[in-house]
Design an enzyme around this catalytic site. Sequence first.
Site, PDB file in Angstrom:
ATOM      1  N   ILE A 116      33.269 -54.530  63.241  1.00 58.50           N
ATOM      2  CA  ILE A 116      34.556 -55.079  63.660  1.00 58.50           C
ATOM      3  C   ILE A 116      35.571 -54.716  62.581  1.00 58.50           C
ATOM      4  O   ILE A 116      35.510 -55.206  61.450  1.00 58.50           O
ATOM      5  CB  ILE A 116      34.450 -56.607  63.860  1.00 58.50           C
ATOM      6  CG1 ILE A 116      33.414 -56.928  64.944  1.00 58.50           C
ATOM      7  CG2 ILE A 116      35.810 -57.197  64.211  1.00 58.50           C
ATOM      8  CD1 ILE A 116      33.644 -56.238  66.298  1.00 58.50           C
ATOM      9  N   ASN A 152      38.758 -55.324  62.310  1.00 54.20           N
ATOM     10  CA  ASN A 152      39.678 -56.386  61.909  1.00 54.20           C
ATOM     11  C   ASN A 152      39.354 -57.642  62.724  1.00 54.20           C
ATOM     12  O   ASN A 152      39.660 -57.706  63.915  1.00 54.20           O
ATOM     13  CB  ASN A 152      41.125 -55.941  62.170  1.00 54.20           C
ATOM     14  CG  ASN A 152      42.138 -56.965  61.711  1.00 54.20           C
ATOM     15  OD1 ASN A 152      41.903 -58.166  61.757  1.00 54.20           O
ATOM     16  ND2 ASN A 152      43.287 -56.482  61.271  1.00 54.20           N
ATOM     17  N   GLY A 180      33.618 -50.602  69.988  1.00 53.36           N
ATOM     18  CA  GLY A 180      34.740 -50.863  70.905  1.00 53.36           C
ATOM     19  C   GLY A 180      34.593 -52.241  71.524  1.00 53.36           C
ATOM     20  O   GLY A 180      33.493 -52.693  71.815  1.00 53.36           O
ATOM     21  N   GLU A 183      36.791 -54.266  76.425  1.00 50.97           N
ATOM     22  CA  GLU A 183      36.362 -54.575  77.783  1.00 50.97           C
ATOM     23  C   GLU A 183      35.165 -55.508  77.882  1.00 50.97           C
ATOM     24  O   GLU A 183      35.066 -56.301  78.817  1.00 50.97           O
ATOM     25  CB  GLU A 183      36.128 -53.258  78.529  1.00 50.97           C
ATOM     26  CG  GLU A 183      37.489 -52.611  78.759  1.00 50.97           C
ATOM     27  CD  GLU A 183      37.464 -51.200  79.273  1.00 50.97           C
ATOM     28  OE1 GLU A 183      37.022 -50.328  78.512  1.00 50.97           O
ATOM     29  OE2 GLU A 183      37.892 -50.977  80.410  1.00 50.97           O
TER      30      GLU A 183
END
Length: 705
Positions: A596, A598, A669, A672
């Site tokens: 991750i 941020n 990512g 979604e």
Amino acid sequence: MRPTAVGTPVDRADARSKVTGTACYTVDVVLPDLAHAVVVQSTVPTGRIVRIDAAAAERAPGVLGVLSHANTPSLAEVPTFPQGPAGQRRPPLQDDTVNFDGEHLAVVVADTLHHAAQAAALIDVAYDREEAVTTLEAGDELPPSGIFGEAPDSVRGDPEAALARAEVRLDATYTTPTEHHHPLEPGATVAAWDGGRLTLYDSTQWVSGVRDAVAMTLGMATDQVRVVSPFVGGAFGSKAMVWPHVVLAALAARHVGRPVKLVLSRAQMFTSLGYRSPTVQRLSLGARQDGTLTAIVHAVTQQTSVFEEFVAGAGYISRSLYACPNVAVRHRLVRVNAPTPTVMRAPGEAVGSFALESALDELAAQSGVDPVALRLRNFAEDEPQEGLAWSSNALRECYQVGAERFGWERRTTEPRSMREGRHLVGWGMASATYGVHSEAAAARVRICADGRILVTSGTQDLGTGTYTTMVQVAADALGVPVERVTAALGDTDLPPAPHSGGSQTAASVGPAVWSAALDACSKVLALAEQGDSYAEILTRHGIEFVEGRGDARPGASASRFAMRSFGAHFAEVQVDPELGEVRLTRFCGVFGAGRILNPKTARSQMIGGIVGGTGMALTERTVTDRRLGRVVSPNLSGYAVPTHADIPWIDVCFIDEHDPHVNALGVKGIGEVAIVGVAAAIANAVHHATGRRIRDLPITPQTLL
Ligand code: MOS
């Protein structure tokens, strides 16, 4: 990587400009001599235009020109995604056919927006109306020719035999409605010609896609079109592809010889940028008495337009989420007099997971197994469809951590067994998963003699945090504080980057920025003696700046490992037994999505996805009048998205996951995966609260009473 900036909750680089209103969105762009365009749309679902009378509009005050099929030049078709960047292949204003209500029929350009709108109302269209298919149920099913290059149907094992033998069987049909993205900023384009060169300011997820599509449509060389999009007021897939209004803005500007701004109205947003197709999903599950899955058959019917095909693979999630030897997936399409649908946040999985994860909950109830235990029992040690090893998979940790944070062990099994005052309380959960995607991307990093560092890439920040995370990546690669680094994005003059869809931006552009920074660093260090700062070295050599270039592309690991992000959602609802009103009162989402970059912007993304899923569950539905084939109440009270008052505090947690295979940064990512399973978790909570299994979204007071 020395983790100093990456992994820390750095404030948004663009926060101040957005909060103070200085960030210039497409709708804010003002150019000298700017004219305004208003689109006129069809009011019948199918037929022929007998006549477009524009005489009154042309005489109206301030009007500079009117375009319709009568005076629009011939335009080239652009393939739809993934063959090309178009959302709709059929170019606008080419002939007298109407294929759906709300199709663009004319554009009126005037000196002010008010004059353009006034004149647009004077355009008189006569139609020869034909018989329309206005709903999914009314048309014939046909097999899609493919789904993003994949076969629409697949079978592994022998699902029918396994179903026949199963100790526990479930056969249920789930339906989801048409949904619209409704970003705050509508579709908007400003077009300005300079001789044969065109500059477009556009609200888009894909600046280079807009450039390519418009160049192709107008028969121009790609390098004659520049697209600028520094800020995007939300998109969720509606701006992932290029839609006809963009080229209309360019045509209008050429027609009147002035720069033109075209902003779609909220009502026009219902027919101009795609939508999530409604689905009818029949799910058959077979299992052993202990809940071990032995068969899944997932058959999906969706709609497309009468003139072209778009389909998101809603059934595919059933092939890869759980271990199960016998799985069949089937997709069918019905051609409807409606616009072509498109991607919408987690296209496929968002709706597919509603069916699968609701069915898992039904199976848990039937077999007397706790819903979390049932999912752990069916955990897939390897990717079940292709048999590849996972690059990483934190799904088990997601269940465990989520259950702990939520207090799942305090859940009583029986429906209607938990109460808070006169309200029924329900707890439900669901799994989440989404594929890891990336495409080739390029970036440049400039180290200046004054100590400043500039990152550039032709990617775009949809509000997700790309400006911030790319600064963090460059800062860490160079070992400098983030305050020294700025990023410029959203411009086709910058190094090429892919569309910001498929949750792929950080995973695609991040590694390019990283390698561009290392390249710039090595160029400075080649000049250096020990111990000096970049600025000192460059100054001593009288060099204003050095620039590093980074190119990144998906690695070979993609064929050796199955790469997905995972998550688990836990929802608490309170249901008013007299009014049937469902309120979400608690929510916990736990995700394993690699590194991750941020945690602050990432948390914000996950909250956004969960809010989107809450809308799917409880409020969002586009209603079409069957007779007229027209959206009823095309506005934000007719289509209700959740607001602050609908959403409780949301607990978001990321599993500390290190994936050495996905890319150089370990990023999977996150955009979604957040929405996948949310609607099912809430529907499962409603079942637990009320004993009512609602298989048709959204769950409204009318459905519950
Ligand atoms: Mo996203 S729906 O892939 O733009």
